[in-house]
Scaffold this motif. Structure first.
Motif, PDB file in Angstrom:
ATOM      1  N   MET A   1     -14.997  -5.759  -3.696  1.00  0.00           N
ATOM      2  CA  MET A   1     -13.622  -5.487  -3.279  1.00  0.00           C
ATOM      3  C   MET A   1     -13.525  -4.088  -2.668  1.00  0.00           C
ATOM      4  N   ASN A   2     -12.946  -4.003  -1.488  1.00  0.00           N
ATOM      5  CA  ASN A   2     -12.775  -2.726  -0.790  1.00  0.00           C
ATOM      6  C   ASN A   2     -11.372  -2.176  -1.058  1.00  0.00           C
ATOM      7  N   ILE A   3     -11.315  -0.952  -1.533  1.00  0.00           N
ATOM      8  CA  ILE A   3     -10.035  -0.317  -1.865  1.00  0.00           C
ATOM      9  C   ILE A   3      -9.922   1.000  -1.110  1.00  0.00           C
ATOM     10  N   ASP A   4      -8.920   1.100  -0.250  1.00  0.00           N
ATOM     11  CA  ASP A   4      -8.615   2.356   0.436  1.00  0.00           C
ATOM     12  C   ASP A   4      -7.460   3.044  -0.279  1.00  0.00           C
ATOM     13  N   ILE A   5      -7.574   4.359  -0.483  1.00  0.00           N
ATOM     14  CA  ILE A   5      -6.522   5.145  -1.135  1.00  0.00           C
ATOM     15  C   ILE A   5      -6.017   6.170  -0.123  1.00  0.00           C
ATOM     16  N   ALA A   6      -4.766   6.038   0.256  1.00  0.00           N
ATOM     17  CA  ALA A   6      -4.196   6.920   1.283  1.00  0.00           C
ATOM     18  C   ALA A   6      -3.327   7.975   0.609  1.00  0.00           C
ATOM     19  N   SER A   7      -3.954   9.023   0.109  1.00  0.00           N
ATOM     20  CA  SER A   7      -3.218  10.095  -0.561  1.00  0.00           C
ATOM     21  C   SER A   7      -4.057  11.364  -0.612  1.00  0.00           C
ATOM     22  N   LYS A   8      -3.357  12.510  -0.569  1.00  0.00           N
ATOM     23  CA  LYS A   8      -4.011  13.806  -0.738  1.00  0.00           C
ATOM     24  C   LYS A   8      -3.734  14.383  -2.125  1.00  0.00           C
ATOM     25  N   ASP A   9      -2.949  13.661  -2.925  1.00  0.00           N
ATOM     26  CA  ASP A   9      -2.624  14.070  -4.289  1.00  0.00           C
ATOM     27  C   ASP A   9      -3.908  14.073  -5.120  1.00  0.00           C
ATOM     28  N   GLU A  10      -4.127  15.141  -5.866  1.00  0.00           N
ATOM     29  CA  GLU A  10      -5.399  15.313  -6.570  1.00  0.00           C
ATOM     30  C   GLU A  10      -5.698  14.186  -7.551  1.00  0.00           C
ATOM     31  N   CYS A  16     -10.023   7.470  -7.463  1.00  0.00           N
ATOM     32  CA  CYS A  16     -11.099   6.941  -6.620  1.00  0.00           C
ATOM     33  C   CYS A  16     -12.417   6.909  -7.389  1.00  0.00           C
ATOM     34  N   GLU A  17     -12.716   7.975  -8.108  1.00  0.00           N
ATOM     35  CA  GLU A  17     -13.957   8.027  -8.888  1.00  0.00           C
ATOM     36  C   GLU A  17     -13.934   7.025 -10.040  1.00  0.00           C
ATOM     37  N   LEU A  18     -12.785   6.864 -10.667  1.00  0.00           N
ATOM     38  CA  LEU A  18     -12.656   5.884 -11.742  1.00  0.00           C
ATOM     39  C   LEU A  18     -12.946   4.475 -11.226  1.00  0.00           C
ATOM     40  N   LEU A  19     -12.404   4.156 -10.068  1.00  0.00           N
ATOM     41  CA  LEU A  19     -12.625   2.837  -9.481  1.00  0.00           C
ATOM     42  C   LEU A  19     -14.107   2.624  -9.163  1.00  0.00           C
ATOM     43  N   LYS A  20     -14.731   3.650  -8.607  1.00  0.00           N
ATOM     44  CA  LYS A  20     -16.171   3.547  -8.311  1.00  0.00           C
ATOM     45  C   LYS A  20     -16.976   3.332  -9.586  1.00  0.00           C
ATOM     46  N   ASN A  22     -16.167   1.838 -12.102  1.00  0.00           N
ATOM     47  CA  ASN A  22     -15.938   0.503 -12.640  1.00  0.00           C
ATOM     48  C   ASN A  22     -16.271  -0.604 -11.636  1.00  0.00           C
ATOM     49  N   GLY A  23     -17.095  -0.261 -10.652  1.00  0.00           N
ATOM     50  CA  GLY A  23     -17.673  -1.281  -9.794  1.00  0.00           C
ATOM     51  C   GLY A  23     -16.925  -1.625  -8.525  1.00  0.00           C
ATOM     52  N   TYR A  24     -15.875  -0.862  -8.207  1.00  0.00           N
ATOM     53  CA  TYR A  24     -15.136  -1.127  -6.981  1.00  0.00           C
ATOM     54  C   TYR A  24     -15.645  -0.208  -5.862  1.00  0.00           C
ATOM     55  N   TYR A  25     -15.558  -0.688  -4.623  1.00  0.00           N
ATOM     56  CA  TYR A  25     -15.853   0.173  -3.481  1.00  0.00           C
ATOM     57  C   TYR A  25     -14.549   0.841  -3.091  1.00  0.00           C
ATOM     58  N   SER A  26     -14.463   2.134  -3.356  1.00  0.00           N
ATOM     59  CA  SER A  26     -13.208   2.854  -3.166  1.00  0.00           C
ATOM     60  C   SER A  26     -13.436   4.123  -2.363  1.00  0.00           C
ATOM     61  N   ARG A  27     -12.461   4.480  -1.549  1.00  0.00           N
ATOM     62  CA  ARG A  27     -12.574   5.711  -0.763  1.00  0.00           C
ATOM     63  C   ARG A  27     -11.187   6.262  -0.461  1.00  0.00           C
ATOM     64  N   ILE A  28     -11.127   7.585  -0.298  1.00  0.00           N
ATOM     65  CA  ILE A  28      -9.911   8.271   0.129  1.00  0.00           C
ATOM     66  C   ILE A  28      -9.874   8.265   1.651  1.00  0.00           C
ATOM     67  N   VAL A  29      -8.736   7.872   2.233  1.00  0.00           N
ATOM     68  CA  VAL A  29      -8.651   7.759   3.694  1.00  0.00           C
ATOM     69  C   VAL A  29      -7.354   8.382   4.204  1.00  0.00           C
ATOM     70  N   SER A  30      -7.386   8.735   5.486  1.00  0.00           N
ATOM     71  CA  SER A  30      -6.170   9.101   6.207  1.00  0.00           C
ATOM     72  C   SER A  30      -5.578   7.811   6.786  1.00  0.00           C
ATOM     73  N   PRO A  31      -4.325   7.820   7.265  1.00  0.00           N
ATOM     74  CA  PRO A  31      -3.737   6.601   7.837  1.00  0.00           C
ATOM     75  C   PRO A  31      -4.593   5.972   8.942  1.00  0.00           C
ATOM     76  N   SER A  32      -5.231   6.809   9.770  1.00  0.00           N
ATOM     77  CA  SER A  32      -6.027   6.277  10.882  1.00  0.00           C
ATOM     78  C   SER A  32      -7.361   5.703  10.423  1.00  0.00           C
ATOM     79  N   GLU A  33      -7.769   6.035   9.205  1.00  0.00           N
ATOM     80  CA  GLU A  33      -9.071   5.581   8.707  1.00  0.00           C
ATOM     81  C   GLU A  33      -8.999   4.277   7.908  1.00  0.00           C
ATOM     82  N   VAL A  34      -7.795   3.808   7.626  1.00  0.00           N
ATOM     83  CA  VAL A  34      -7.643   2.546   6.906  1.00  0.00           C
ATOM     84  C   VAL A  34      -8.283   1.431   7.733  1.00  0.00           C
ATOM     85  N   ALA A  35      -9.085   0.578   7.075  1.00  0.00           N
ATOM     86  CA  ALA A  35      -9.852  -0.430   7.826  1.00  0.00           C
ATOM     87  C   ALA A  35      -9.793  -1.790   7.134  1.00  0.00           C
TER      88      ALA A  35
END
Length: 241
Positions: A1-10, A16-20, A22-35
């Protein structure tokens, strides 16, 4: 499962690290980087302009689950597959406790004083008010609580605190507001001694006149972001699978 997180909040970096972990593919993205992720997580407190939300929407598919904080702009733009995790009961309870605990740092930084033997008036006895009363009382403060409803006043007394009217703000060392509505009039504030600290925890200020008020908003993300991330994780995990 791919999870994009669009936030700069710490706290979302920790999420994001918690999701990783626990086996999820997670990343912090900007609005233009959402895929076209399976899930897009937007912050509890809205960070993006409407144009940025439109950009995120264009970069998601019709099957993307949108986890968000309940704001109207997001509801208007996305419409489908919306999940408001800010209303999750576990999150609300955890977030209230984290807020109350994080307030201790605000108190210490502002007053440079111990809570021992301090008279504290808490306005509102909801989730945050209850946790505040318990935590501050445990550190030696004398707790007074303002509430309007009779059943809440009875609950305050049962819990071992004093139920008082707002005028009692003139008799305490500090006032902490948790009610998101104006309840302290300018006239009442002018009668509160200058040495009394006024703290605001509600999203809408309870003080009509705010020059003296110490605003303490968004405490979980600012002071305890790692613990706040754990609360968000518990709130969203059931929606991911």
């Amino acid at each position: 499962m791919n999870i994009d997180i669009a936030s700069k909040d710490e706290r979302y970096f920790y999420l994001c690290e918690l999701l990783k972990d626990n086996g999820y593919y997670s990343r912090i993205v900007s609005p233009s980087e959402v895929a076209s992720p399976d899930v897009i997580i937007l912050p509890i407190k809205r960070e993006h302009s409407e144009n940025e939300l439109f950009e995120i929407s264009r970069n998601t598919s019709s099957k993307t689950k949108v986890l968000f904080g309940g704001d109207e702009a997001t509801m208007k733009i996305f419409k489908n597959n919306l999940i408001d995790y800010s209303k999750n009961e576990y999150f609300l309870s955890d977030n209230a406790q984290i807020t109350a605990e994080a307030f201790l740092k605000i108190w210490q930084d502002t007053t440079m004083s111990s809570l021992r033997d301090k008279k504290i008036l808490i306005s509102g006895y909801g989730r945050i008010g209850k946790h505040l009363a318990k935590i501050l009382s445990g550190l030696g403060a004398e707790i007074y609580v303002y509430a309007r409803r009779e059943e809440v006043k009875n609950k305050i007394k049962i819990d071992g605190f004093y139920s008082v009217n707002l005028d009692f703000a003139k008799e305490v060392d500090a006032v902490i507001n948790t009610v998101p509505a104006v309840i302290f009039s300018s006239e009442l504030i002018s009668q509160i001694p200058r040495g009394t600290y006024l703290f605001e925890l509600a999203s809408v200020s309870g003080f009509e006149k705010t020059e003296r008020v110490n605003f303490a908003l968004g405490l979980p993300g600012k002071i305890l972001p790692k613990t706040a991330a754990e609360a968000i994780y518990k709130a969203i995990i059931s929606f991911l699978d």
